[in-house]
Design an enzyme around this catalytic site. Structure first.
Site, PDB file in Angstrom:
ATOM      1  CB  THR A   9      -0.906   0.018   1.251  1.00  0.00           C
ATOM      2  OG1 THR A   9      -1.726   1.183   1.234  1.00  0.00           O
ATOM      3  CG2 THR A   9      -0.107   0.029   2.540  1.00  0.00           C
ATOM      4  CG  ASN A  11      -3.526   4.864   3.459  1.00  0.00           C
ATOM      5  OD1 ASN A  11      -3.081   5.358   4.495  1.00  0.00           O
ATOM      6  ND2 ASN A  11      -4.791   4.936   3.103  1.00  0.00           N
ATOM      7  CG  ASP A  70      -7.972  -6.218  -5.746  1.00  0.00           C
ATOM      8  OD1 ASP A  70      -7.529  -5.069  -5.877  1.00  0.00           O
ATOM      9  OD2 ASP A  70      -8.750  -6.732  -6.575  1.00  0.00           O
ATOM     10  CG  ASP A 154     -18.819   2.758   2.373  1.00  0.00           C
ATOM     11  OD1 ASP A 154     -18.794   1.532   2.146  1.00  0.00           O
ATOM     12  OD2 ASP A 154     -17.870   3.369   2.912  1.00  0.00           O
ATOM     13  CE  LYS A 174     -16.624   0.531   5.011  1.00  0.00           C
ATOM     14  NZ  LYS A 174     -16.078   1.343   3.949  1.00  0.00           N
ATOM     15  CG  HIS A 179     -15.293  -5.677   2.792  1.00  0.00           C
ATOM     16  ND1 HIS A 179     -15.978  -4.648   3.383  1.00  0.00           N
ATOM     17  CD2 HIS A 179     -14.645  -5.123   1.740  1.00  0.00           C
ATOM     18  CE1 HIS A 179     -15.770  -3.535   2.717  1.00  0.00           C
ATOM     19  NE2 HIS A 179     -14.956  -3.790   1.707  1.00  0.00           N
ATOM     20  NE  ARG A 180     -10.912  -1.630   3.727  1.00  0.00           N
ATOM     21  CZ  ARG A 180     -11.626  -1.569   2.599  1.00  0.00           C
ATOM     22  NH1 ARG A 180     -11.188  -2.141   1.514  1.00  0.00           N
ATOM     23  NH2 ARG A 180     -12.762  -0.909   2.563  1.00  0.00           N
TER      24      ARG A 180
HETATM   25  P1  IMP Z   1      -9.673  -1.656  -3.199  1.00  0.00           P
HETATM   26  O1  IMP Z   1      -9.210  -2.943  -3.796  1.00  0.00           O
HETATM   27  O2  IMP Z   1      -9.702  -1.681  -1.688  1.00  0.00           O
HETATM   28  O3  IMP Z   1      -8.952  -0.460  -3.766  1.00  0.00           O
HETATM   29  O4  IMP Z   1     -11.209  -1.498  -3.628  1.00  0.00           O
HETATM   30  C1  IMP Z   1     -11.610  -1.427  -4.986  1.00  0.00           C
HETATM   31  C2  IMP Z   1     -12.935  -0.709  -5.104  1.00  0.00           C
HETATM   32  O5  IMP Z   1     -13.969  -1.471  -4.465  1.00  0.00           O
HETATM   33  C3  IMP Z   1     -12.993   0.663  -4.455  1.00  0.00           C
HETATM   34  O6  IMP Z   1     -12.534   1.671  -5.324  1.00  0.00           O
HETATM   35  C4  IMP Z   1     -14.475   0.815  -4.170  1.00  0.00           C
HETATM   36  O7  IMP Z   1     -15.166   1.210  -5.321  1.00  0.00           O
HETATM   37  C5  IMP Z   1     -14.901  -0.609  -3.827  1.00  0.00           C
HETATM   38  N1  IMP Z   1     -14.804  -0.824  -2.369  1.00  0.00           N
HETATM   39  C6  IMP Z   1     -13.888  -1.604  -1.721  1.00  0.00           C
HETATM   40  N2  IMP Z   1     -14.081  -1.560  -0.399  1.00  0.00           N
HETATM   41  C7  IMP Z   1     -15.137  -0.729  -0.197  1.00  0.00           C
HETATM   42  C8  IMP Z   1     -15.802  -0.282   0.981  1.00  0.00           C
HETATM   43  O8  IMP Z   1     -15.474  -0.601   2.128  1.00  0.00           O
HETATM   44  N3  IMP Z   1     -16.837   0.548   0.772  1.00  0.00           N
HETATM   45  C9  IMP Z   1     -17.232   0.953  -0.449  1.00  0.00           C
HETATM   46  N4  IMP Z   1     -16.649   0.579  -1.572  1.00  0.00           N
HETATM   47  C10 IMP Z   1     -15.599  -0.269  -1.451  1.00  0.00           C
END
Ligand code: IMP
Length: 193
Positions: A9, A11, A70, A154, A174, A179-180
């Site tokens: 990352t 971040n 991802d 969201d 949240k 999920h994360r």
């Molecule tokens: P990333 O792989 O975490 O960058 O997520 C890819 C995309 O999935 C993001 O740009 C959002 O559009 C969507 N996404 C992933 N996690 C979330 C969340 O917690 N809330 C809302 N959208 C999410």
């Protein structure tokens, strides 16, 4: 012995959050800190594939054990879309509002609103082995956006067991149930073994 581990990352805030939970046995490094300034490609057709690709990329180019995440939104009535395309579902501008409005439009008149957010974390260890951890939260797509907290989809996602969308929920709640968080907890349990 303290083990170096890259979190794929840029971040630093994300890194701090995980480092605090990991404890002192690991030194967690971001991409910039290992000298990886290039954009890592995401060429795969699945969320699992892209997480694994990113972690393997770091291992192969920098020889540092690494984990990468991802995520995406999977809508049942759309056969799992936006899925791996979640970030740019409505186009290359990666506009959050345009993305969720497209989902709402595609679901117009459809009563099956079931959806889930999924995060896959792929870990490549120092022996080159790959482990994956999947976090899922199920819920429904609302009829209209509600709330302005968070990001991405969201405002249109209402997790099962809650009457608020992710967009209406306090961010702290949240962050706890997402999920994360679920995928990260599995990774932390594995690393602490
Ligand atoms: P990333 O792989 O975490 O960058 O997520 C890819 C995309 O999935 C993001 O740009 C959002 O559009 C969507 N996404 C992933 N996690 C979330 C969340 O917690 N809330 C809302 N959208 C999410």
């Amino acid at each position: 012995m303290i083990q170096e581990l890259c979190f794929a990352t840029r971040n630093a805030h994300k890194r701090e959050e995980i480092a605090a939970q990991l404890g002192g046995n690991f030194r967690l490094l971001t991409l910039d800190e290992i000298g990886c300034t290039e954009e890592i490609p995401e060429p795969e057709a699945t969320i699992e594939g892209n997480a694994a690709y990113k972690a393997r990329y770091v291992w192969e180019h920098y020889r540092i054990p690494c984990f990468a995440d991802d995520s995406g939104l999977e809508v049942a009535a759309l056969n799992g879309a936006p899925g791996v395309h979640s970030a740019y579902y409505a186009g290359a501008s990666r506009d959050f509002k345009a993305n969720y409005e497209l989902v709402l439009q595609q679901l117009q008149g459809i009563t099956d609103r079931r959806a889930q957010f999924k995060t896959v974390i792929a870990l490549v260890q120092s022996d080159g082995s790959l482990h994956t951890f999947t976090g899922i939260i199920t819920g429904n797509i609302t009829d209209a956006p509600r709330g302005s907290n968070g990001f991405g989809y969201d405002p249109i996602f209402q997790p099962d067991g809650y009457h608020l969308t992710f967009g209406e929920m306090p961010v702290a709640l949240k962050t706890q149930i997402s999920h994360r968080a679920r995928a990260m907890q599995q990774l932390l349990d594995f690393l602490k073994q």
